[in-house]
Design a protein around this motif. Structure first.
Motif, PDB file in Angstrom:
ATOM      1  N   GLN A   1       0.816  -1.104   0.165  1.00 43.50           N
ATOM      2  CA  GLN A   1       0.218   0.115   0.614  1.00 43.50           C
ATOM      3  C   GLN A   1       0.841   1.408  -0.057  1.00 43.50           C
ATOM      4  O   GLN A   1       1.303   1.682   0.867  1.00 43.50           O
TER       5      GLN A   1
ATOM      6  N   GLN B   1       1.824   5.316  -0.225  1.00 48.94           N
ATOM      7  CA  GLN B   1       1.748   6.493   0.390  1.00 48.94           C
ATOM      8  C   GLN B   1       2.076   7.835   0.002  1.00 48.94           C
ATOM      9  O   GLN B   1       3.753   7.097  -0.030  1.00 48.94           O
TER      10      GLN B   1
ATOM     11  N   MET C   1      -1.156   9.550   3.805  1.00 53.27           N
ATOM     12  CA  MET C   1      -2.144   8.614   3.331  1.00 53.27           C
ATOM     13  C   MET C   1      -2.225   8.082   2.145  1.00 53.27           C
ATOM     14  O   MET C   1      -1.272   7.709   0.962  1.00 53.27           O
ATOM     15  N   SER C   2      -2.868   6.570   2.640  1.00 45.44           N
ATOM     16  CA  SER C   2      -2.777   5.849   1.574  1.00 45.44           C
ATOM     17  C   SER C   2      -3.254   5.972   0.281  1.00 45.44           C
ATOM     18  O   SER C   2      -4.299   7.446  -0.342  1.00 45.44           O
TER      19      SER C   2
END
Length: 154
Positions: A140, A142, A146-147
């Motif tokens: 994931q 970022q 924030m993703s």
């Protein structure tokens, strides 16, 4: 020696239900590939503290020990006292309430390339990541904590 353990001390309770509490002591042996085993239980409810001692051998990623064999599992242990592991390894107890096993897992490590770079504002740059460790692993990306939507590949 990796893989699943065989029983060294086999306790067949013959009980329909068994509720564990207080301190539950179990022994494993890496060298022999064995573990104490409680079986013959329809429903096993975990509780109290699980204390495991390794009788012999250096534990490695992939080592797995079956401690309990029941048709159904419930509850969770409040605490664990497990054998020390080498750096980069951790105990995975997530399967205790599924199939009665504990295993040694490799902690994830991530390498991002390039580690640092300078670019001209408005230009594009490509980063890649390589993750190693015990599966399952996922990605994931970022930015500023924030993703990024849909950014889940290497």
């Amino acid at each position: 020696m990796g893989g699943t353990s065989t029983s060294t001390s086999n306790v067949d309770t013959g009980a329909g239900t068994l509720t564990l509490g207080g301190t539950v002591g179990m022994q494993i042996s890496k060298n022999a590939g064995t573990a104490d085993l409680i079986q013959g239980v329809t429903t096993l409810t975990d509780g109290g503290t699980l204390t495991v001692s390794n009788l012999a051998g250096t534990l490695a990623a992939g080592d797995s020990f079956t401690l309990f064999n029941a048709a159904n599992y419930a509850g969770t242990f409040a605490a664990f006292n497990l054998p020390s592991l080498s750096p980069g390894l951790a105990w995975d107890t997530s399967k205790l309430a599924v199939n009665g096993t504990i295993r040694v897992a490799a902690l994830p490590a991530v390498t991002v390339s390039p580690a640092a770079t300078n670019i001209i504002y408005g230009s594009s740059v490509t980063f890649t990541a390589d993750a190693t460790g015990t599966a399952p692993l996922s990605y994931q990306w970022q930015e500023d904590g924030m993703s990024l939507s849909g950014a889940t590949n290497s």
